[in-house]
Motif scaffolding. Sequence first.
Motif, mmCIF file in Angstrom:
data_model
loop_
_atom_site.group_PDB
_atom_site.id
_atom_site.type_symbol
_atom_site.label_atom_id
_atom_site.label_comp_id
_atom_site.label_asym_id
_atom_site.label_seq_id
_atom_site.Cartn_x
_atom_site.Cartn_y
_atom_site.Cartn_z
ATOM 1 N N LYS A 182 0.830 -1.221 0.000
ATOM 2 C CA LYS A 182 0.000 0.000 0.000
ATOM 3 C C LYS A 182 0.859 1.264 0.000
ATOM 4 O O LYS A 182 0.558 2.234 -0.676
ATOM 5 C CB LYS A 182 -0.937 -0.026 1.222
ATOM 6 C CG LYS A 182 -1.717 1.248 1.448
ATOM 7 C CD LYS A 182 -2.760 1.476 0.382
ATOM 8 C CE LYS A 182 -3.561 2.742 0.697
ATOM 9 N NZ LYS A 182 -4.268 3.232 -0.443
ATOM 10 N N TRP A 183 1.923 1.259 0.802
ATOM 11 C CA TRP A 183 2.802 2.419 0.932
ATOM 12 C C TRP A 183 4.236 1.990 0.618
ATOM 13 O O TRP A 183 5.040 1.719 1.533
ATOM 14 C CB TRP A 183 2.731 3.002 2.342
ATOM 15 C CG TRP A 183 1.401 3.578 2.675
ATOM 16 C CD1 TRP A 183 0.907 4.793 2.288
ATOM 17 C CD2 TRP A 183 0.363 2.963 3.456
ATOM 18 N NE1 TRP A 183 -0.357 4.962 2.789
ATOM 19 C CE2 TRP A 183 -0.733 3.865 3.509
ATOM 20 C CE3 TRP A 183 0.230 1.740 4.114
ATOM 21 C CZ2 TRP A 183 -1.909 3.581 4.187
ATOM 22 C CZ3 TRP A 183 -0.945 1.440 4.788
ATOM 23 C CH2 TRP A 183 -2.001 2.370 4.816
ATOM 24 N N PRO A 184 4.606 1.939 -0.664
ATOM 25 C CA PRO A 184 5.932 1.436 -1.049
ATOM 26 C C PRO A 184 7.098 2.314 -0.571
ATOM 27 O O PRO A 184 8.248 1.872 -0.602
ATOM 28 C CB PRO A 184 5.876 1.382 -2.582
ATOM 29 C CG PRO A 184 4.662 2.114 -2.998
ATOM 30 C CD PRO A 184 3.770 2.256 -1.811
ATOM 31 N N ASP A 228 11.966 0.586 8.790
ATOM 32 C CA ASP A 228 11.072 1.610 9.349
ATOM 33 C C ASP A 228 9.957 0.946 10.153
ATOM 34 O O ASP A 228 9.604 1.405 11.238
ATOM 35 C CB ASP A 228 10.446 2.453 8.240
ATOM 36 C CG ASP A 228 11.463 3.254 7.439
ATOM 37 O OD1 ASP A 228 12.494 3.651 8.014
ATOM 38 O OD2 ASP A 228 11.214 3.466 6.233
ATOM 39 N N LEU A 229 9.401 -0.106 9.586
ATOM 40 C CA LEU A 229 8.298 -0.797 10.260
ATOM 41 C C LEU A 229 8.746 -1.413 11.577
ATOM 42 O O LEU A 229 8.005 -1.399 12.560
ATOM 43 C CB LEU A 229 7.704 -1.864 9.335
ATOM 44 C CG LEU A 229 7.015 -1.325 8.084
ATOM 45 C CD1 LEU A 229 6.601 -2.468 7.166
ATOM 46 C CD2 LEU A 229 5.820 -0.469 8.447
ATOM 47 N N ASP A 230 9.976 -1.950 11.598
ATOM 48 C CA ASP A 230 10.515 -2.501 12.855
ATOM 49 C C ASP A 230 10.568 -1.418 13.925
ATOM 50 O O ASP A 230 10.226 -1.646 15.083
ATOM 51 C CB ASP A 230 11.925 -3.064 12.644
ATOM 52 C CG ASP A 230 11.947 -4.370 11.867
ATOM 53 O OD1 ASP A 230 10.900 -5.052 11.797
ATOM 54 O OD2 ASP A 230 13.021 -4.702 11.324
ATOM 55 N N GLU A 231 11.011 -0.237 13.518
ATOM 56 C CA GLU A 231 11.143 0.875 14.458
ATOM 57 C C GLU A 231 9.776 1.366 14.945
ATOM 58 O O GLU A 231 9.589 1.698 16.110
ATOM 59 C CB GLU A 231 11.904 2.018 13.786
ATOM 60 C CG GLU A 231 12.387 3.063 14.750
ATOM 61 C CD GLU A 231 13.306 4.053 14.064
ATOM 62 O OE1 GLU A 231 13.069 5.263 14.252
ATOM 63 O OE2 GLU A 231 14.233 3.634 13.365
ATOM 64 N N ILE A 232 8.797 1.407 14.051
ATOM 65 C CA ILE A 232 7.450 1.884 14.392
ATOM 66 C C ILE A 232 6.750 0.910 15.331
ATOM 67 O O ILE A 232 6.012 1.324 16.231
ATOM 68 C CB ILE A 232 6.628 2.120 13.102
ATOM 69 C CG1 ILE A 232 7.229 3.302 12.341
ATOM 70 C CG2 ILE A 232 5.162 2.339 13.419
ATOM 71 C CD1 ILE A 232 6.715 3.449 10.926
ATOM 72 N N ARG A 272 0.280 6.248 15.731
ATOM 73 C CA ARG A 272 0.687 7.661 15.616
ATOM 74 C C ARG A 272 2.046 7.787 14.938
ATOM 75 O O ARG A 272 2.254 8.646 14.081
ATOM 76 C CB ARG A 272 0.718 8.324 16.986
ATOM 77 C CG ARG A 272 -0.661 8.603 17.523
ATOM 78 C CD ARG A 272 -0.600 9.449 18.799
ATOM 79 N NE ARG A 272 -1.932 9.740 19.249
ATOM 80 C CZ ARG A 272 -2.413 9.374 20.424
ATOM 81 N NH1 ARG A 272 -1.660 8.709 21.274
ATOM 82 N NH2 ARG A 272 -3.649 9.688 20.763
ATOM 83 N N ALA A 273 2.977 6.922 15.337
ATOM 84 C CA ALA A 273 4.312 6.937 14.727
ATOM 85 C C ALA A 273 4.236 6.552 13.255
ATOM 86 O O ALA A 273 4.943 7.126 12.409
ATOM 87 C CB ALA A 273 5.245 5.985 15.475
ATOM 88 N N PHE A 274 3.366 5.620 12.929
ATOM 89 C CA PHE A 274 3.175 5.181 11.545
ATOM 90 C C PHE A 274 2.654 6.338 10.682
ATOM 91 O O PHE A 274 3.199 6.638 9.626
ATOM 92 C CB PHE A 274 2.209 4.000 11.524
ATOM 93 C CG PHE A 274 1.963 3.404 10.165
ATOM 94 C CD1 PHE A 274 2.981 2.788 9.467
ATOM 95 C CD2 PHE A 274 0.697 3.443 9.599
ATOM 96 C CE1 PHE A 274 2.751 2.227 8.210
ATOM 97 C CE2 PHE A 274 0.449 2.884 8.355
ATOM 98 C CZ PHE A 274 1.488 2.274 7.658
ATOM 99 N N VAL A 275 1.628 7.010 11.155
ATOM 100 C CA VAL A 275 1.053 8.150 10.424
ATOM 101 C C VAL A 275 2.090 9.262 10.286
ATOM 102 O O VAL A 275 2.273 9.821 9.194
ATOM 103 C CB VAL A 275 -0.234 8.656 11.122
ATOM 104 C CG1 VAL A 275 -0.680 9.988 10.540
ATOM 105 C CG2 VAL A 275 -1.347 7.617 11.011
ATOM 106 N N ALA A 276 2.779 9.589 11.355
ATOM 107 C CA ALA A 276 3.785 10.661 11.314
ATOM 108 C C ALA A 276 4.907 10.314 10.338
ATOM 109 O O ALA A 276 5.348 11.169 9.558
ATOM 110 C CB ALA A 276 4.347 10.906 12.712
ATOM 111 N N HIS A 277 5.364 9.076 10.365
ATOM 112 C CA HIS A 277 6.443 8.656 9.473
ATOM 113 C C HIS A 277 6.010 8.726 8.009
ATOM 114 O O HIS A 277 6.746 9.227 7.157
ATOM 115 C CB HIS A 277 6.897 7.236 9.830
ATOM 116 C CG HIS A 277 8.092 6.791 9.070
ATOM 117 N ND1 HIS A 277 9.361 7.247 9.349
ATOM 118 C CD2 HIS A 277 8.214 5.954 8.010
ATOM 119 C CE1 HIS A 277 10.213 6.702 8.502
ATOM 120 N NE2 HIS A 277 9.537 5.904 7.669
ATOM 121 N N LEU A 278 4.809 8.234 7.709
ATOM 122 C CA LEU A 278 4.312 8.295 6.337
ATOM 123 C C LEU A 278 4.115 9.736 5.875
ATOM 124 O O LEU A 278 4.423 10.075 4.726
ATOM 125 C CB LEU A 278 2.996 7.524 6.203
ATOM 126 C CG LEU A 278 3.129 6.010 6.098
ATOM 127 C CD1 LEU A 278 1.754 5.353 6.126
ATOM 128 C CD2 LEU A 278 3.886 5.609 4.850
#
Length: 113
Positions: free
Chosen positions: A20-22, A28-32, A37-43
């Motif tokens: 969905k979000w290439p 990044d996902l490991d860190e999130i 909230r962190a996922f939305v902010a990172h994207l």
Amino acid sequence: MKWQHVQQNWTAFYEAIVEKWPEIDEADLDEIDGDQRAFVAHLAEMTGQEPAEIREELREWLAGEIPSDVVMDPAHDNHSIALSSKYVGEGEDEYSDDARFGDDDDYPDDGDD
């Protein structure tokens, strides 16, 4: 599906998230680690979109089906089995082998082959 499903099975969702979000990668996902909230902010930071836009995309994505590889993930599967206990008769174990119910090969030949 709800974010709770995603968070509980975070690593199993990696492939679906990257599809969905290439722009995002597994590091990044490991860190999130499932933090919405962190996922939305990172994207938002990676794509240059507003967080509100990302949240809307996320809502639409969550409205879809749970990916089959997540459904088959052992943690999710065991949770589903546990939830099925309400349909299992009293005294039966929802985790027990169902081999005693037989197999399709045990039915007599009806001549349709």
